[in-house]
Design a protein around this motif. Structure first.
Motif, PDB file in Angstrom:
ATOM      1  N   UNK A   1     -58.312  14.044 -34.885  1.00 41.18           N
ATOM      2  CA  UNK A   1     -58.046  15.475 -34.869  1.00 41.18           C
ATOM      3  C   UNK A   1     -56.754  15.858 -35.547  1.00 41.18           C
ATOM      4  N   UNK A   2     -55.757  14.974 -35.490  1.00 44.86           N
ATOM      5  CA  UNK A   2     -54.464  15.246 -36.108  1.00 44.86           C
ATOM      6  C   UNK A   2     -54.448  14.888 -37.591  1.00 44.86           C
ATOM      7  N   UNK A   3     -55.543  14.314 -38.075  1.00 39.03           N
ATOM      8  CA  UNK A   3     -55.609  13.943 -39.485  1.00 39.03           C
ATOM      9  C   UNK A   3     -54.890  12.646 -39.800  1.00 39.03           C
ATOM     10  N   UNK A   4     -54.494  11.899 -38.772  1.00 43.54           N
ATOM     11  CA  UNK A   4     -53.796  10.634 -38.972  1.00 43.54           C
ATOM     12  C   UNK A   4     -54.776   9.542 -39.398  1.00 43.54           C
ATOM     13  N   UNK A   5     -55.944   9.575 -38.793  1.00 41.18           N
ATOM     14  CA  UNK A   5     -56.999   8.612 -39.088  1.00 41.18           C
ATOM     15  C   UNK A   5     -58.185   9.329 -39.713  1.00 41.18           C
ATOM     16  N   UNK A   6     -58.729   8.742 -40.745  1.00 38.54           N
ATOM     17  CA  UNK A   6     -59.897   9.321 -41.399  1.00 38.54           C
ATOM     18  C   UNK A   6     -60.995   8.267 -41.493  1.00 38.54           C
ATOM     19  N   UNK A   7     -62.217   8.727 -41.370  1.00 37.65           N
ATOM     20  CA  UNK A   7     -63.330   7.807 -41.468  1.00 37.65           C
ATOM     21  C   UNK A   7     -63.704   7.538 -42.912  1.00 37.65           C
ATOM     22  N   UNK A   8     -64.577   6.584 -43.091  1.00 40.52           N
ATOM     23  CA  UNK A   8     -65.097   6.266 -44.414  1.00 40.52           C
ATOM     24  C   UNK A   8     -66.594   6.520 -44.374  1.00 40.52           C
ATOM     25  N   UNK A   9     -67.035   7.532 -45.061  1.00 44.75           N
ATOM     26  CA  UNK A   9     -68.430   7.905 -44.987  1.00 44.75           C
ATOM     27  C   UNK A   9     -68.708   8.454 -43.604  1.00 44.75           C
ATOM     28  N   UNK A  10     -69.589   7.805 -42.872  1.00 45.16           N
ATOM     29  CA  UNK A  10     -69.921   8.255 -41.522  1.00 45.16           C
ATOM     30  C   UNK A  10     -69.362   7.318 -40.459  1.00 45.16           C
ATOM     31  N   UNK A  11     -68.392   6.477 -40.840  1.00 48.13           N
ATOM     32  CA  UNK A  11     -67.873   5.485 -39.905  1.00 48.13           C
ATOM     33  C   UNK A  11     -66.358   5.578 -39.728  1.00 48.13           C
ATOM     34  N   UNK A  12     -65.914   5.260 -38.494  1.00 48.26           N
ATOM     35  CA  UNK A  12     -64.490   5.213 -38.181  1.00 48.26           C
ATOM     36  C   UNK A  12     -63.959   3.778 -38.183  1.00 48.26           C
ATOM     37  N   UNK A  13     -64.841   2.809 -38.072  1.00 51.06           N
ATOM     38  CA  UNK A  13     -64.495   1.390 -38.073  1.00 51.06           C
ATOM     39  C   UNK A  13     -63.386   1.065 -37.075  1.00 51.06           C
ATOM     40  N   UNK A  14     -63.579   1.399 -35.802  1.00 50.55           N
ATOM     41  CA  UNK A  14     -62.529   1.195 -34.798  1.00 50.55           C
ATOM     42  C   UNK A  14     -62.147  -0.256 -34.558  1.00 50.55           C
ATOM     43  N   UNK A  15     -63.084  -1.184 -34.776  1.00 51.77           N
ATOM     44  CA  UNK A  15     -62.813  -2.593 -34.510  1.00 51.77           C
ATOM     45  C   UNK A  15     -62.289  -3.340 -35.730  1.00 51.77           C
ATOM     46  N   UNK A  16     -62.151  -2.647 -36.846  1.00 41.07           N
ATOM     47  CA  UNK A  16     -61.646  -3.274 -38.064  1.00 41.07           C
ATOM     48  C   UNK A  16     -60.130  -3.486 -37.928  1.00 41.07           C
ATOM     49  N   UNK A  17     -59.659  -4.629 -38.384  1.00 45.41           N
ATOM     50  CA  UNK A  17     -58.224  -4.905 -38.339  1.00 45.41           C
ATOM     51  C   UNK A  17     -57.486  -3.964 -39.286  1.00 45.41           C
ATOM     52  N   UNK A  18     -56.442  -3.334 -38.798  1.00 40.07           N
ATOM     53  CA  UNK A  18     -55.661  -2.404 -39.618  1.00 40.07           C
ATOM     54  C   UNK A  18     -54.800  -3.183 -40.609  1.00 40.07           C
ATOM     55  N   UNK A  19     -54.643  -2.647 -41.800  1.00 40.24           N
ATOM     56  CA  UNK A  19     -53.838  -3.292 -42.832  1.00 40.24           C
ATOM     57  C   UNK A  19     -52.494  -2.580 -42.993  1.00 40.24           C
ATOM     58  N   UNK A  20     -51.593  -3.237 -43.678  1.00 38.42           N
ATOM     59  CA  UNK A  20     -50.279  -2.639 -43.932  1.00 38.42           C
ATOM     60  C   UNK A  20     -50.401  -1.376 -44.784  1.00 38.42           C
ATOM     61  N   UNK A  21     -51.363  -1.348 -45.677  1.00 46.40           N
ATOM     62  CA  UNK A  21     -51.591  -0.154 -46.489  1.00 46.40           C
ATOM     63  C   UNK A  21     -52.012   1.013 -45.602  1.00 46.40           C
ATOM     64  N   UNK A  22     -52.933   0.737 -44.668  1.00 49.42           N
ATOM     65  CA  UNK A  22     -53.398   1.776 -43.752  1.00 49.42           C
ATOM     66  C   UNK A  22     -52.269   2.251 -42.850  1.00 49.42           C
ATOM     67  N   UNK A  23     -51.437   1.328 -42.399  1.00 49.87           N
ATOM     68  CA  UNK A  23     -50.315   1.691 -41.539  1.00 49.87           C
ATOM     69  C   UNK A  23     -49.369   2.630 -42.265  1.00 49.87           C
ATOM     70  N   UNK A  24     -49.067   2.323 -43.514  1.00 51.99           N
ATOM     71  CA  UNK A  24     -48.170   3.179 -44.296  1.00 51.99           C
ATOM     72  C   UNK A  24     -48.736   4.591 -44.423  1.00 51.99           C
ATOM     73  N   UNK A  25     -50.022   4.676 -44.725  1.00 47.70           N
ATOM     74  CA  UNK A  25     -50.664   5.988 -44.885  1.00 47.70           C
ATOM     75  C   UNK A  25     -50.673   6.756 -43.569  1.00 47.70           C
ATOM     76  N   UNK A  26     -50.986   6.072 -42.475  1.00 42.56           N
ATOM     77  CA  UNK A  26     -51.042   6.734 -41.175  1.00 42.56           C
ATOM     78  C   UNK A  26     -49.670   7.212 -40.724  1.00 42.56           C
ATOM     79  N   UNK A  27     -48.607   6.476 -41.086  1.00 39.18           N
ATOM     80  CA  UNK A  27     -47.257   6.903 -40.744  1.00 39.18           C
ATOM     81  C   UNK A  27     -46.882   8.187 -41.476  1.00 39.18           C
ATOM     82  N   UNK A  28     -47.259   8.276 -42.739  1.00 36.41           N
ATOM     83  CA  UNK A  28     -46.978   9.488 -43.501  1.00 36.41           C
ATOM     84  C   UNK A  28     -47.755  10.668 -42.934  1.00 36.41           C
ATOM     85  N   UNK A  29     -49.019  10.430 -42.586  1.00 37.63           N
ATOM     86  CA  UNK A  29     -49.812  11.495 -41.994  1.00 37.63           C
ATOM     87  C   UNK A  29     -49.256  11.914 -40.635  1.00 37.63           C
TER      88      UNK A  29
END
Length: 211
Positions: free
Chosen positions: A176-204
């Protein structure tokens, strides 16, 4: 009750310096700082901003390792830095040695209730963090910083049933806050987060404070 994604004035002021750094323009030459970060990559601007803000650092002189998995130690350390690297007491986790680069951050995270460990006295600093786990860390951070939280519609995604019950509030907030975005129709909650994703989520995470 959950609210819309608006930052409270007091918390905004406390994080202003970091947010301004994250929002500042990055020199064009900064894109060449890391050999493994393509300037055109979707995460490149976030890597540059978070490194410039001192939230993340390279894994080597010229490498960032964007595809590496995020560990629990890394996750709480960046949030601790975002909070201003506050002092904290000694943590009680038996697998966190005093003097390690993440010890103070873990102590702070434990003190604030952001990290509770595995219930057996262990923090497991080197364990990898999933996307839902990272979302919960960010949600708890928003709560301790007295930030308004958001509620996204996770049930619109085809893999919503894969979200752990304890992570639903965190995932709803992140979505809801726009910090996390899905890919297509999936959120992939069990996928291991990467450093790239962490950087993007911190900026968001910090972007609303710019308003």
């Amino acid at each position: 009750m959950k609210k819309c994604n608006r930052w409270k004035k007091a918390s905004c002021a406390a994080l202003c310096a970091v947010c301004l750094t994250l929002g500042a323009a990055v020199p064009a030459s900064a894109s060449t700082a890391f050999e493994d970060v393509d300037a055109k990559a979707w995460y490149a601007p976030a890597v540059e901003k978070t490194v410039s803000a001192g939230l993340l650092s390279g894994t080597g002189t010229t490498t960032f390792s964007p595809g590496w998995a995020v560990t629990r130690a890394m996750a709480v350390t960046v949030l601790w830095r975002l909070a201003g690297s506050p002092a904290a007491g000694q943590c009680t986790f038996t697998d966190v040695e005093e003097g390690t680069w993440y010890a103070q951050a873990v102590a702070w995270a434990e003190e604030k209730g952001i990290a509770s460990g595995n219930g057996k006295g262990l923090f497991q600093p080197e364990s990898y963090v999933t996307r839902e786990q990272l979302a919960v860390f960010l949600y708890k951070y928003a709560q301790i910083q007295e930030l308004d939280t958001a509620e996204g519609k996770i049930d619109l995604y085809s893999d919503a049933k894969e979200i752990s019950a304890w992570a639903r509030d965190g995932m709803e907030h992140a979505l809801g806050a726009g910090i996390l975005q899905g890919s297509g129709s999936k959120l992939m909650p069990q996928k291991t987060a990467t450093r790239a994703e962490l950087a993007v989520m911190l900026v968001r995470l910090t972007t609303p404070a710019m308003g």
